[in-house]
Write a protein that holds these residues in place. Structure first.
Motif, PDB file in Angstrom:
ATOM      1  N   GLU A 188      -5.191  -4.105   3.532  1.00  0.00           N
ATOM      2  CA  GLU A 188      -5.961  -3.945   2.435  1.00  0.00           C
ATOM      3  C   GLU A 188      -7.270  -4.849   2.422  1.00  0.00           C
ATOM      4  OE1 GLU A 188      -5.246  -4.185  -2.233  1.00  0.00           O
ATOM      5  OE2 GLU A 188      -3.765  -3.166  -1.104  1.00  0.00           O
ATOM      6  N   THR A 217     -10.303  -4.184   4.317  1.00  0.00           N
ATOM      7  CA  THR A 217     -11.536  -2.988   3.030  1.00  0.00           C
ATOM      8  C   THR A 217     -11.907  -3.223   2.561  1.00  0.00           C
ATOM      9  OG1 THR A 217      -9.089  -1.057   3.525  1.00  0.00           O
ATOM     10  CG2 THR A 217     -10.616  -0.325   2.219  1.00  0.00           C
ATOM     11  N   GLU A 218     -11.548  -3.991   1.179  1.00  0.00           N
ATOM     12  CA  GLU A 218     -11.720  -5.155   0.049  1.00  0.00           C
ATOM     13  C   GLU A 218     -12.984  -5.549   0.860  1.00  0.00           C
ATOM     14  OE1 GLU A 218      -9.132  -7.989  -1.429  1.00  0.00           O
ATOM     15  OE2 GLU A 218      -8.331  -5.796  -2.385  1.00  0.00           O
ATOM     16  N   PHE A 223     -12.884   3.213  -1.258  1.00  0.00           N
ATOM     17  CA  PHE A 223     -12.029   2.617  -0.780  1.00  0.00           C
ATOM     18  C   PHE A 223     -10.282   3.110  -0.224  1.00  0.00           C
ATOM     19  CE2 PHE A 223      -7.873   0.330  -1.141  1.00  0.00           C
ATOM     20  CZ  PHE A 223      -7.827  -1.020  -0.291  1.00  0.00           C
ATOM     21  N   GLU A 224     -10.477   3.953  -0.969  1.00  0.00           N
ATOM     22  CA  GLU A 224      -8.914   5.291   0.105  1.00  0.00           C
ATOM     23  C   GLU A 224      -9.513   5.253   1.550  1.00  0.00           C
ATOM     24  OE1 GLU A 224     -10.366   5.095  -3.054  1.00  0.00           O
ATOM     25  OE2 GLU A 224      -8.452   5.085  -4.239  1.00  0.00           O
ATOM     26  N   GLU A 225     -10.871   6.079   1.772  1.00  0.00           N
ATOM     27  CA  GLU A 225     -11.333   6.040   3.083  1.00  0.00           C
ATOM     28  C   GLU A 225     -11.672   5.314   3.896  1.00  0.00           C
ATOM     29  OE1 GLU A 225     -14.958   8.409   1.877  1.00  0.00           O
ATOM     30  OE2 GLU A 225     -14.244  10.196   0.935  1.00  0.00           O
ATOM     31  N   GLU A 226     -12.035   4.145   3.467  1.00  0.00           N
ATOM     32  CA  GLU A 226     -12.117   3.289   3.859  1.00  0.00           C
ATOM     33  C   GLU A 226     -11.177   2.344   4.460  1.00  0.00           C
ATOM     34  OE1 GLU A 226     -15.216   2.442   5.570  1.00  0.00           O
ATOM     35  OE2 GLU A 226     -16.040   3.691   4.772  1.00  0.00           O
ATOM     36  N   TYR A 227      -9.671   2.702   3.777  1.00  0.00           N
ATOM     37  CA  TYR A 227      -8.654   2.429   4.328  1.00  0.00           C
ATOM     38  C   TYR A 227      -7.723   2.896   4.876  1.00  0.00           C
ATOM     39  CZ  TYR A 227      -3.945   0.654   3.947  1.00  0.00           C
ATOM     40  OH  TYR A 227      -2.016   0.085   4.228  1.00  0.00           O
ATOM     41  N   GLU A 228      -8.272   4.472   5.101  1.00  0.00           N
ATOM     42  CA  GLU A 228      -7.477   4.828   6.281  1.00  0.00           C
ATOM     43  C   GLU A 228      -8.286   4.447   7.388  1.00  0.00           C
ATOM     44  OE1 GLU A 228      -4.652   7.278   5.853  1.00  0.00           O
ATOM     45  OE2 GLU A 228      -4.197   6.103   4.508  1.00  0.00           O
ATOM     46  N   LYS A 249      -7.174   1.731   8.932  1.00  0.00           N
ATOM     47  CA  LYS A 249      -5.972   2.225   9.404  1.00  0.00           C
ATOM     48  C   LYS A 249      -5.640   2.649  10.613  1.00  0.00           C
ATOM     49  CE  LYS A 249      -1.477   4.298   7.500  1.00  0.00           C
ATOM     50  NZ  LYS A 249      -0.270   4.431   6.476  1.00  0.00           N
TER      51      LYS A 249
END
Length: 146
Positions: free
Chosen positions: A12, A15-16, A27-32, A35
């Motif tokens: 997290e 990603t930030e 954010f959600e796309e980068e986090y995935e 991951k």
């Protein structure tokens, strides 16, 4: 100051930091995306931590395709590097570069590369101070087909 590989627990914050570097990203796309990089043999991210605060990251990859100015393969490649503004010019970026160079050497690389936008004078200056040699400048074009 600690330099450590990203783990699932630090995804997290990575990603930030990535969103701070690339604010047009989601954010959600980068986090995935990050991951999926966990445990990769050809990609890694390191975080810099000052006490309990994460303040910087570097994203690295092994590139097997042609890398401008290189004469070997694979080449360790800096895909992104970011240090929070209040921590810049303290040597943290250079420490991240050194961690990246060590990783690339362990992967059998004899060259380490990066890039910067022509308009990003701060990044160009950082790269030169970190020991990179400029090998090319490029202007990209696109034409809309009607």
């Amino acid at each position: 100051m600690n330099i450590e590989p990203v783990t699932e627990a630090s995804l997290e914050v990575l990603t930030e930091l990535a969103i701070a570097l690339w604010p047009d990203c989601v954010f959600e796309e980068e986090y995935e995306y990050y991951k999926k990089l966990l445990g990769s043999e050809t990609n890694i991210c390191f975080l810099a931590r000052d006490k309990e605060a994460y303040i910087a990251f570097i994203q690295l990859a092994l590139r097997n395709e042609h890398v401008e100015g290189s004469s070997s393969s694979p080449v360790g490649y800096v895909e992104g590097i970011y240090v929070k503004p209040e921590y810049q010019k303290l040597g943290i970026g250079r420490q991240l570069i050194a961690a990246g160079e060590d990783w690339a050497r362990q992967k059998g690389c004899v060259e380490f590369a990066s890039d910067a936008e022509l308009s990003n004078a701060i990044s160009i200056d950082f790269h030169k101070k970190a020991g990179f040699e400029e090998v090319n400048r490029i202007v990209c074009f696109v034409k809309r087909l009607e």
